[in-house]
Design a protein around this motif. Structure first.
Motif, mmCIF file in Angstrom:
data_model
loop_
_atom_site.group_PDB
_atom_site.id
_atom_site.type_symbol
_atom_site.label_atom_id
_atom_site.label_comp_id
_atom_site.label_asym_id
_atom_site.label_seq_id
_atom_site.Cartn_x
_atom_site.Cartn_y
_atom_site.Cartn_z
ATOM 1 N N ILE A 120 0.648 -14.430 12.998
ATOM 2 C CA ILE A 120 -0.437 -13.448 12.981
ATOM 3 C C ILE A 120 -0.028 -12.227 12.168
ATOM 4 O O ILE A 120 -0.825 -11.680 11.389
ATOM 5 N N MET A 121 1.217 -11.783 12.336
ATOM 6 C CA MET A 121 1.699 -10.626 11.588
ATOM 7 C C MET A 121 1.685 -10.888 10.087
ATOM 8 O O MET A 121 1.366 -10.003 9.290
ATOM 9 N N GLU A 122 2.031 -12.110 9.687
ATOM 10 C CA GLU A 122 1.982 -12.466 8.268
ATOM 11 C C GLU A 122 0.546 -12.449 7.756
ATOM 12 O O GLU A 122 0.276 -12.010 6.632
ATOM 13 N N SER A 123 -0.379 -12.928 8.579
ATOM 14 C CA SER A 123 -1.795 -12.903 8.192
ATOM 15 C C SER A 123 -2.280 -11.472 7.994
ATOM 16 O O SER A 123 -3.036 -11.172 7.063
ATOM 17 N N ARG A 124 -1.827 -10.563 8.878
ATOM 18 C CA ARG A 124 -2.226 -9.159 8.747
ATOM 19 C C ARG A 124 -1.742 -8.580 7.427
ATOM 20 O O ARG A 124 -2.459 -7.824 6.754
ATOM 21 N N LYS A 125 -0.518 -8.941 7.040
ATOM 22 C CA LYS A 125 0.016 -8.455 5.766
ATOM 23 C C LYS A 125 -0.815 -8.968 4.603
ATOM 24 O O LYS A 125 -1.094 -8.240 3.646
ATOM 25 N N GLU A 126 -1.224 -10.234 4.666
ATOM 26 C CA GLU A 126 -2.027 -10.805 3.592
ATOM 27 C C GLU A 126 -3.377 -10.114 3.477
ATOM 28 O O GLU A 126 -3.872 -9.881 2.381
ATOM 29 N N ILE A 127 -3.961 -9.770 4.626
ATOM 30 C CA ILE A 127 -5.291 -9.157 4.622
ATOM 31 C C ILE A 127 -5.226 -7.665 4.288
ATOM 32 O O ILE A 127 -6.008 -7.159 3.472
ATOM 33 N N LEU A 128 -4.284 -6.955 4.897
ATOM 34 C CA LEU A 128 -4.234 -5.494 4.769
ATOM 35 C C LEU A 128 -3.307 -5.015 3.664
ATOM 36 O O LEU A 128 -3.338 -3.839 3.293
ATOM 37 N N GLY A 129 -2.487 -5.923 3.140
ATOM 38 C CA GLY A 129 -1.646 -5.569 2.004
ATOM 39 C C GLY A 129 -0.357 -4.862 2.378
ATOM 40 O O GLY A 129 -0.130 -4.482 3.524
ATOM 41 N N VAL A 130 0.502 -4.697 1.381
ATOM 42 C CA VAL A 130 1.766 -3.972 1.508
ATOM 43 C C VAL A 130 1.862 -3.005 0.322
ATOM 44 O O VAL A 130 1.863 -3.450 -0.832
ATOM 45 N N PRO A 131 1.903 -1.678 0.550
ATOM 46 C CA PRO A 131 1.836 -1.012 1.864
ATOM 47 C C PRO A 131 0.475 -1.250 2.527
ATOM 48 O O PRO A 131 -0.517 -1.502 1.856
ATOM 49 N N ARG A 132 0.459 -1.136 3.846
ATOM 50 C CA ARG A 132 -0.717 -1.488 4.625
ATOM 51 C C ARG A 132 -1.898 -0.576 4.347
ATOM 52 O O ARG A 132 -1.758 0.652 4.295
ATOM 53 N N ARG A 133 -3.041 -1.174 4.160
ATOM 54 C CA ARG A 133 -4.284 -0.417 4.021
ATOM 55 C C ARG A 133 -4.570 0.322 5.321
ATOM 56 O O ARG A 133 -4.442 -0.240 6.421
ATOM 57 N N LEU A 134 -4.963 1.580 5.239
ATOM 58 C CA LEU A 134 -5.308 2.328 6.445
ATOM 59 C C LEU A 134 -6.460 1.641 7.170
ATOM 60 O O LEU A 134 -7.444 1.228 6.548
ATOM 61 N N ASN A 135 -6.333 1.532 8.495
ATOM 62 C CA ASN A 135 -7.378 0.874 9.268
ATOM 63 C C ASN A 135 -7.295 1.285 10.727
ATOM 64 O O ASN A 135 -6.225 1.605 11.235
#
Length: 223
Positions: A120-135
């Protein structure tokens, strides 16, 4: 039955939040995985109560509840993480480590969520990007079984929308692809993104495949 509008909880609500969450999780999985013993269930609730007592004072968390106005009981609750950078999140985490002694999860059989979470954490990185998109991130949403289908969850999920729209920030969450909550999220403007993360339940005394998917509600333009 009279229910309040969304309000902030108090520290004394932590045991109820723990019980509501754990019963919700257990009810969802009762036909899919092997059940825990009464002792294991009690240990989980004790652990979650401590976690909520800490989380309710977390500077980056925002909680809302719906309360039964006749009994004072918590009917439903939601937790959101504020839109901050990963660096700010880590800074606060390290500061709180100094203030609170560590609390370890109770020993027991490994659950499918223990093994699914890294995916799930890997999926979040794929969706929100690195660095993480503010959300705005929705961590937990649960409703006491006797208060379900009263509209409480819909009121809670919309809690940060006005602020998120004003600031141009997305709301993000992930959930069971085949769970009842996904329909609630989609009714309230969330759109499924990505392929999600899956795991076989056979190793945990269950059957079939569990899939967790990501959903985003993009900010609405202000008129």
């Amino acid at each position: 039955m009279r229910l309040s509008d969304p309000i902030e909880p108090t520290l004394s609500d932590a045991p109820q939040l723990a019980k509501i969450l754990w019963i919700s999780v257990s009810d969802k999985d009762k036909d899919r995985v092997a059940p825990l013993s009464e002792e294991e269930n009690a240990a989980k609730i004790t652990f979650l109560t401590t976690m909520f007592e800490r989380d309710l004072t977390h500077p980056l968390r925002r909680y809302w509840i719906i309360r039964d106005l006749d009994t004072g009981d918590v009917a439903s609750f939601i937790s959101w993480t504020l839109p901050v950078t990963e660096e700010e999140e880590e800074r606060v985490r390290e500061e709180r480590k100094k203030a609170f002694p560590p609390v370890h999860a109770p020993q027991g059989p490994r659950t499918y969520m223990d093994d699914l979470m890294p995916k799930i954490m890997e999926s979040r990185k794929e969706i929100l990007g690195v660095p993480r998109r503010l959300n705005w991130y929705c961590g937990n949403l649960a409703t006491d079984l006797k208060y379900q289908k009263q509209g409480a969850a819909s009121k809670l999920i919309r809690g940060p929308f006005e602020e998120a729209d004003r600031e141009g920030i997305a709301c993000y969450l992930d959930t069971d692809l085949h769970g009842p909550a996904i329909k609630l999220y989609k009714r309230n403007g969330f759109v499924q993104v990505g392929e999600g993360a899956s795991i076989s339940l056979e190793a945990y005394g269950g059957q079939g495949i569990h899939t967790h998917v990501s959903l985003i509600r993009e900010p609405r333009k202000q008129v």
